[in-house]
Write a protein that holds these residues in place. Sequence first.
Motif, PDB file in Angstrom:
ATOM      1  N   ILE A  86      -3.496  -1.643 -16.022  1.00 21.93           N
ATOM      2  CA  ILE A  86      -4.287  -2.822 -15.663  1.00 21.93           C
ATOM      3  C   ILE A  86      -3.385  -3.780 -14.906  1.00 21.93           C
ATOM      4  O   ILE A  86      -2.262  -4.067 -15.346  1.00 21.93           O
ATOM      5  CB  ILE A  86      -4.855  -3.503 -16.926  1.00 21.93           C
ATOM      6  CG1 ILE A  86      -5.861  -2.538 -17.552  1.00 21.93           C
ATOM      7  CG2 ILE A  86      -5.491  -4.844 -16.586  1.00 21.93           C
ATOM      8  CD1 ILE A  86      -6.689  -3.131 -18.667  1.00 21.93           C
ATOM      9  N   VAL A  87      -3.836  -4.219 -13.750  1.00 29.78           N
ATOM     10  CA  VAL A  87      -3.018  -5.141 -12.945  1.00 29.78           C
ATOM     11  C   VAL A  87      -2.988  -6.480 -13.636  1.00 29.78           C
ATOM     12  O   VAL A  87      -4.006  -7.156 -13.768  1.00 29.78           O
ATOM     13  CB  VAL A  87      -3.560  -5.273 -11.505  1.00 29.78           C
ATOM     14  CG1 VAL A  87      -2.693  -6.258 -10.723  1.00 29.78           C
ATOM     15  CG2 VAL A  87      -3.598  -3.912 -10.824  1.00 29.78           C
ATOM     16  N   LYS A  88      -1.785  -6.837 -14.112  1.00 32.50           N
ATOM     17  CA  LYS A  88      -1.633  -8.016 -14.945  1.00 32.50           C
ATOM     18  C   LYS A  88      -1.339  -9.244 -14.095  1.00 32.50           C
ATOM     19  O   LYS A  88      -1.823 -10.338 -14.360  1.00 32.50           O
ATOM     20  CB  LYS A  88      -0.458  -7.734 -15.893  1.00 32.50           C
ATOM     21  CG  LYS A  88      -0.090  -8.807 -16.844  1.00 32.50           C
ATOM     22  CD  LYS A  88      -0.878  -8.742 -18.134  1.00 32.50           C
ATOM     23  CE  LYS A  88      -0.461  -9.903 -19.038  1.00 32.50           C
ATOM     24  NZ  LYS A  88       1.000 -10.064 -19.063  1.00 32.50           N
ATOM     25  N   ASP A  89      -0.550  -9.030 -13.047  1.00 32.29           N
ATOM     26  CA  ASP A  89      -0.078 -10.179 -12.266  1.00 32.29           C
ATOM     27  C   ASP A  89       0.516  -9.685 -10.948  1.00 32.29           C
ATOM     28  O   ASP A  89       0.715  -8.487 -10.772  1.00 32.29           O
ATOM     29  CB  ASP A  89       0.997 -10.929 -13.065  1.00 32.29           C
ATOM     30  CG  ASP A  89       1.154 -12.372 -12.585  1.00 32.29           C
ATOM     31  OD1 ASP A  89       0.443 -12.763 -11.621  1.00 32.29           O
ATOM     32  OD2 ASP A  89       1.991 -13.086 -13.173  1.00 32.29           O
ATOM     33  N   PHE A  90       0.788 -10.652 -10.062  1.00 36.62           N
ATOM     34  CA  PHE A  90       1.508 -10.341  -8.821  1.00 36.62           C
ATOM     35  C   PHE A  90       2.798 -11.144  -8.774  1.00 36.62           C
ATOM     36  O   PHE A  90       2.864 -12.255  -9.305  1.00 36.62           O
ATOM     37  CB  PHE A  90       0.654 -10.687  -7.602  1.00 36.62           C
ATOM     38  CG  PHE A  90      -0.475  -9.716  -7.377  1.00 36.62           C
ATOM     39  CD1 PHE A  90      -0.240  -8.486  -6.780  1.00 36.62           C
ATOM     40  CD2 PHE A  90      -1.769 -10.034  -7.764  1.00 36.62           C
ATOM     41  CE1 PHE A  90      -1.281  -7.584  -6.587  1.00 36.62           C
ATOM     42  CE2 PHE A  90      -2.809  -9.136  -7.577  1.00 36.62           C
ATOM     43  CZ  PHE A  90      -2.565  -7.902  -6.978  1.00 36.62           C
ATOM     44  N   VAL A  91       3.834 -10.590  -8.158  1.00 31.52           N
ATOM     45  CA  VAL A  91       5.071 -11.361  -7.929  1.00 31.52           C
ATOM     46  C   VAL A  91       5.307 -11.441  -6.424  1.00 31.52           C
ATOM     47  O   VAL A  91       4.896 -10.557  -5.676  1.00 31.52           O
ATOM     48  CB  VAL A  91       6.294 -10.706  -8.607  1.00 31.52           C
ATOM     49  CG1 VAL A  91       6.261 -10.932 -10.100  1.00 31.52           C
ATOM     50  CG2 VAL A  91       6.349  -9.219  -8.281  1.00 31.52           C
ATOM     51  N   GLU A  92       5.982 -12.533  -6.015  1.00 26.95           N
ATOM     52  CA  GLU A  92       6.224 -12.750  -4.592  1.00 26.95           C
ATOM     53  C   GLU A  92       7.465 -11.981  -4.157  1.00 26.95           C
ATOM     54  O   GLU A  92       8.485 -11.965  -4.856  1.00 26.95           O
ATOM     55  CB  GLU A  92       6.445 -14.244  -4.311  1.00 26.95           C
ATOM     56  CG  GLU A  92       5.181 -15.104  -4.437  1.00 26.95           C
ATOM     57  CD  GLU A  92       4.086 -14.702  -3.454  1.00 26.95           C
ATOM     58  OE1 GLU A  92       4.433 -14.358  -2.300  1.00 26.95           O
ATOM     59  OE2 GLU A  92       2.898 -14.718  -3.842  1.00 26.95           O
ATOM     60  N   GLN A  93       7.367 -11.365  -2.962  1.00 29.36           N
ATOM     61  CA  GLN A  93       8.574 -10.874  -2.282  1.00 29.36           C
ATOM     62  C   GLN A  93       9.452  -9.951  -3.129  1.00 29.36           C
ATOM     63  O   GLN A  93      10.651 -10.173  -3.234  1.00 29.36           O
ATOM     64  CB  GLN A  93       9.424 -12.065  -1.842  1.00 29.36           C
ATOM     65  CG  GLN A  93       9.084 -12.597  -0.466  1.00 29.36           C
ATOM     66  CD  GLN A  93       9.309 -11.563   0.630  1.00 29.36           C
ATOM     67  OE1 GLN A  93      10.311 -10.842   0.610  1.00 29.36           O
ATOM     68  NE2 GLN A  93       8.374 -11.418   1.544  1.00 29.36           N
ATOM     69  N   LYS A  94       8.834  -8.973  -3.782  1.00 29.06           N
ATOM     70  CA  LYS A  94       9.669  -7.987  -4.467  1.00 29.06           C
ATOM     71  C   LYS A  94       9.413  -6.655  -3.796  1.00 29.06           C
ATOM     72  O   LYS A  94       8.375  -6.029  -3.982  1.00 29.06           O
ATOM     73  CB  LYS A  94       9.312  -7.910  -5.962  1.00 29.06           C
ATOM     74  CG  LYS A  94       9.810  -9.108  -6.748  1.00 29.06           C
ATOM     75  CD  LYS A  94      11.290  -8.967  -7.087  1.00 29.06           C
ATOM     76  CE  LYS A  94      11.802 -10.163  -7.860  1.00 29.06           C
ATOM     77  NZ  LYS A  94      12.152 -11.306  -6.972  1.00 29.06           N
ATOM     78  N   LYS A  95      10.401  -6.251  -2.939  1.00 29.54           N
ATOM     79  CA  LYS A  95      10.246  -5.028  -2.177  1.00 29.54           C
ATOM     80  C   LYS A  95      11.457  -4.153  -2.439  1.00 29.54           C
ATOM     81  O   LYS A  95      12.551  -4.623  -2.721  1.00 29.54           O
ATOM     82  CB  LYS A  95      10.195  -5.349  -0.669  1.00 29.54           C
ATOM     83  CG  LYS A  95       8.924  -6.078  -0.225  1.00 29.54           C
ATOM     84  CD  LYS A  95       7.751  -5.132  -0.239  1.00 29.54           C
ATOM     85  CE  LYS A  95       6.663  -5.448   0.747  1.00 29.54           C
ATOM     86  NZ  LYS A  95       6.974  -5.317   2.137  1.00 29.54           N
ATOM     87  N   TYR A  96      11.207  -2.853  -2.358  1.00 32.53           N
ATOM     88  CA  TYR A  96      12.328  -1.930  -2.405  1.00 32.53           C
ATOM     89  C   TYR A  96      12.032  -0.758  -1.490  1.00 32.53           C
ATOM     90  O   TYR A  96      10.941  -0.176  -1.555  1.00 32.53           O
ATOM     91  CB  TYR A  96      12.589  -1.451  -3.840  1.00 32.53           C
ATOM     92  CG  TYR A  96      13.850  -0.637  -3.934  1.00 32.53           C
ATOM     93  CD1 TYR A  96      15.084  -1.274  -4.016  1.00 32.53           C
ATOM     94  CD2 TYR A  96      13.819   0.744  -3.875  1.00 32.53           C
ATOM     95  CE1 TYR A  96      16.250  -0.548  -4.040  1.00 32.53           C
ATOM     96  CE2 TYR A  96      14.985   1.478  -3.896  1.00 32.53           C
ATOM     97  CZ  TYR A  96      16.203   0.830  -3.979  1.00 32.53           C
ATOM     98  OH  TYR A  96      17.361   1.551  -3.992  1.00 32.53           O
ATOM     99  N   SER A  97      13.007  -0.438  -0.643  1.00 33.99           N
ATOM    100  CA  SER A  97      12.855   0.664   0.292  1.00 33.99           C
ATOM    101  C   SER A  97      11.547   0.554   1.072  1.00 33.99           C
ATOM    102  O   SER A  97      10.814   1.533   1.242  1.00 33.99           O
ATOM    103  CB  SER A  97      12.916   1.994  -0.467  1.00 33.99           C
ATOM    104  OG  SER A  97      13.113   3.043   0.438  1.00 33.99           O
ATOM    105  N   HIS A  98      11.280  -0.649   1.570  1.00 31.21           N
ATOM    106  CA  HIS A  98      10.099  -0.951   2.379  1.00 31.21           C
ATOM    107  C   HIS A  98       8.795  -0.726   1.641  1.00 31.21           C
ATOM    108  O   HIS A  98       7.742  -0.627   2.256  1.00 31.21           O
ATOM    109  CB  HIS A  98      10.103  -0.168   3.693  1.00 31.21           C
ATOM    110  CG  HIS A  98      11.319  -0.437   4.527  1.00 31.21           C
ATOM    111  ND1 HIS A  98      11.608  -1.684   5.033  1.00 31.21           N
ATOM    112  CD2 HIS A  98      12.338   0.371   4.921  1.00 31.21           C
ATOM    113  CE1 HIS A  98      12.741  -1.624   5.705  1.00 31.21           C
ATOM    114  NE2 HIS A  98      13.214  -0.396   5.645  1.00 31.21           N
TER     115      HIS A  98
END
Lengths: 344, 228
Positions: free
Chosen positions: A151-163
């Motif tokens: 279940i999608v609980k939340d979103f975080v800003e600007q967390k990227k890995y390997s594009h």
Amino acid sequence: MNLALKEMKKNKVRFVILGSIVFLVSLLTFIISGLANGLSQDNAALIKDLPAGQFYMNEDADETYNLSRIDSSTQDEILSKQKDAVAFSIQMGFINDKAGKQQSVAFVTATDSPLFANVKHQEIILDSSLKDKGIQIGDTVTNNQFSGKFIVKDFVEQKKYSHAPVAYISMEDYQEIYRVKEMQLVFTPDGDASQAYTGLQAFSKSDFLNTIPSYSAEQMSLNMIVWFLVVISGMLFAIFFYMMNVQKIGLYGILKAIGLKTSKLFKMIWTQMIVITVISLVLSITLSQVFNQFAPQGMPFSLSFATITQLSIVFLIIGFIGATISGIQIKKIQPLQAIQQGEV
Amino acid sequence: MTQFTMENVRKTFTNGEVQEEILKGINLTLKEGEVTALVGASGSGKSTLLTIAAGLQPTTDGQVIFEGKNMTTLSADQVRQVRASKFGFVFQFAHLVPFLTVEEQLLLMLEVSESPLKKHEQQREVERILKLVGMDHRKNAYPSSLSGGEKQRVAIARAIIHKPKVLFADEPTASLDSKRSKDVMELIRNLTKTLNITTLMVTHDEEMLMYTDQVIKMNDGKILQNVN
Ligand SMILES: Nc1ncnc2c1ncn2[C@@H]1O[C@H](COP(=O)(O)OP(=O)(O)OP(=O)(O)O)[C@@H](O)[C@H]1O
Ligand SMILES: [Mg+2]
């Protein structure tokens, strides 16, 4: 009397030409360095946003985090010794959204730590870029290797890995998907390299980033372009001033003959170089900020104030060196050369 | 009172292996308030003599004495200072600064010579000298818009604005027609007399000698005769 400005006023065209070349080169430099930085964020924001510290992976992993398995007793030892230490793992994978569409993500799981999102069993926290793909809080997403549902609980800003956008899941769920008990990495904030553990290899943050295969290749080529452009702009100054100086040998000779100090002639070209560079930089910084605002969605672009300041100072220093090198010939000019050369 | 003398001045140019003595022991004295003409065949060393006297190139041997000091022993910067404050030059071409107006050319010279005059006094002095050379109506013009004679008059104005003790001129009328040449010569003579300058001038033109007080004839690096 300000000879530098008077000359620029009288010969606007040639100085505008030099200025516009410097403007274009510096604009290109800003944009490429914004792109380099943007790509590096896109590639490794997850790691870059961590505080300074030490990364540990298994010595036998051949500097490839993917192959690293840290055995649980070692992990427990570090985590108990260093209170902020965290063990984590990263694996590329997919989630299927509501509509059944596959989205590529980087699954991340970690022991309890404020540095990583805290998720429970069958929960998932996603990078906000997935919002644009139509995923919302409360949606259920699945993974082919996972028996349950997230279940999608939340979103975080600007967390990227390997594009790819990062997807935080619990250790329990991660272990089910990838069928491994051990974590790949341990991170100790504020840790220093002297703290060694048997069987583990320590990396500083930048060393660790360089073990990510695409990261170093990408950054190296872009940074090389940036430095080439900076050097080219310095050469531009040297060549342009050199050519102008050659045309003005007679003038410099006559100015020396009537008693002008050589240092005054140097101040003249320095003033001109600074005026041209500052105006060009102001224009290119403004335009790169506009570009920053209106860069196409898919283009990772990030130009920080620090980078702009740093590059601007480098441009000024390089311009100064270029102009000064071209000025060395002025030192050699004899007043007589002017008189023998005829009309200036 | 004499203030400019040259004693046994020699100049040798070295071109690769070849050494050539261009000035072979020059002795001369210039008098205050007089125009001295330097004449002689082409290649006899007139310009070389003039530029050495003016501190624009060093001697090989001998002394150049100005105001009791031997110029050949001064440092490059001391010579520059003498040039800036005590000497004025006019050459065959005017050599004006292309991006300065007529007025600015003269203001620059005042600045370089470290004139003690205040801003408005400098302005007034510039007006006065420009009137003297008949160029006050073109004070805001750039050199590119002036005729050859006009440029030369501005060059003369620049050479005297800082009240030099010595004025050096190398064929100042060579690029002018005969009417303008006479105007320029008359101007140089009048300035020499009224400002009590010591003037040394190279010329090819026999007609110009009527404006001079002393004529020095050169041949092959030596002074042939001294006609008063
Ligand atoms: N820098 C130099 N290097 C080598 N030779 C030089 C140099 N300057 C002058 N000469 C030589 O010295 C000689 C005298 O030159 P100078 O210019 O003094 O002659 P001049 O009397 O002024 O001639 P003109 O009437 O043609 O102007 C010439 O043969 C010239 O080639
Ligand atoms: Mg000559």
